[in-house]
Design an enzyme around this catalytic site. Structure first.
Site, mmCIF file in Angstrom:
data_model
loop_
_atom_site.group_PDB
_atom_site.id
_atom_site.type_symbol
_atom_site.label_atom_id
_atom_site.label_comp_id
_atom_site.label_asym_id
_atom_site.label_seq_id
_atom_site.Cartn_x
_atom_site.Cartn_y
_atom_site.Cartn_z
ATOM 1 N N LYS A 83 -11.552 4.198 4.526
ATOM 2 C CA LYS A 83 -11.010 4.609 3.227
ATOM 3 C C LYS A 83 -12.135 4.617 2.197
ATOM 4 C CE LYS A 83 -6.665 3.263 1.856
ATOM 5 N NZ LYS A 83 -5.672 2.195 1.536
HETATM 6 O O1 G3P Z 1 -2.370 2.002 0.090
HETATM 7 C C1 G3P Z 1 -2.419 1.972 -1.303
HETATM 8 C C2 G3P Z 1 -1.335 1.125 -1.810
HETATM 9 O O2 G3P Z 1 -1.452 -0.142 -1.251
HETATM 10 C C3 G3P Z 1 -1.256 0.989 -3.289
HETATM 11 O O3 G3P Z 1 0.011 0.569 -3.556
HETATM 12 O O4 G3P Z 1 1.807 -0.471 -4.827
HETATM 13 O O5 G3P Z 1 -0.590 -1.083 -5.300
HETATM 14 O O6 G3P Z 1 0.319 1.138 -5.967
HETATM 15 P P1 G3P Z 1 0.400 -0.003 -5.003
#
Ligand code: G3P
Length: 226
Positions: A83
């Site tokens: 990533k």
């Molecule tokens: O994979 C990316 C994800 O973990 C981000 O999620 O909920 O932190 O926006 P969030």
């Protein structure tokens, strides 16, 4: 639609994997740091639990540092997808890693134009963060729809891993768009197969069967005579 789990928590990965429905795992620095474990041990264990790929994110910000970091991560687990955050340095690194056949996921992707550039750089996947778009009042469904259209228009092989998913409704919207992969927190994964009418229906089947058992002295439907 492939389903990845968006976590570095081993118990959650084991539980999801036991359903036979898990196609891979995504992590990020925040999720890894939450577990407070040795990074290399943690990542090796995750890769042993799941058959699919495991996304590991680079910490470096300059292309010249991202490239060797990605190579180290691939050495750590062969099935790593690297990533790399969108942006100029990130895409420089993606171009170089693509030439070395190292698979990449361009992450923190919020616009169709970022998706277009990531695909041109040779990204294997792009990861739109839909929850964070919805949080600021941007319709993430429209954005992902446009990303899919752009990739289709130019026949890119780059696929979409929809990330930052917060609800089953978002999963449905992405499935209707035909998104390739969604990566889900365990909570959302476990909500996909629950429905109050399933629970009510099951309760009724069991109680009717128990009443029947009492009335007929049958203990179980397993002792049916052949
Ligand atoms: O994979 C990316 C994800 O973990 C981000 O999620 O909920 O932190 O926006 P969030």
């Amino acid at each position: 639609m492939k389903i990845f789990l968006d976590t570095a928590n081993l118990d959650e990965i084991k539980k999801a994997n036991a359903t036979g429905l898990l196609d891979g795992v995504t992590t990020n620095p925040t999720l890894i740091s939450r577990e407070k474990l040795c990074f290399t041990d943690q990542v090796r264990e995750i890769s042993q639990v799941t058959n699919g790929p495991v996304c590991l994110e680079v910490i470096s910000s300059k292309a010249e540092d991202i490239i060797p970091e990605a190579e180290t991560l691939v050495k750590l687990i062969g099935k790593a997808l690297i990533k790399i955050p969108a942006g100029e340095e990130g895409l420089k690194a993606v171009t170089a890693l693509t030439a070395k056949n190292i698979p990449t996921v361009v992450t923190l992707c919020f616009s169709p134009l970022q998706a277009l550039l990531a695909a041109k750089a040779g990204a294997t996947y792009i990861a739109p963060f839909i929850g964070r778009l919805d949080d600021i009042g941007v319709d993430s469904t429209k954005i992902v729809e446009q990303m899919i259209q752009v990739l289709h228009n130019y026949n890119f092989s780059t696929k979409i891993i929809v990330a930052s998913v917060r609800s089953p409704l978002q999963v449905l919207k992405m499935a209707l768009l035909g998104a390739d992969i969604v990566t889900l927190p365990y909570k959302v994964f476990s909500m996909l197969n629950t429905h109050p009418l399933t629970d009510i229906g099951l309760e009724k089947f069991i109680s009717d069967w128990e009443k029947f058992n009492k009335a007929t002295n049958t203990t179980t439907n397993k002792n049916i005579k052949e």
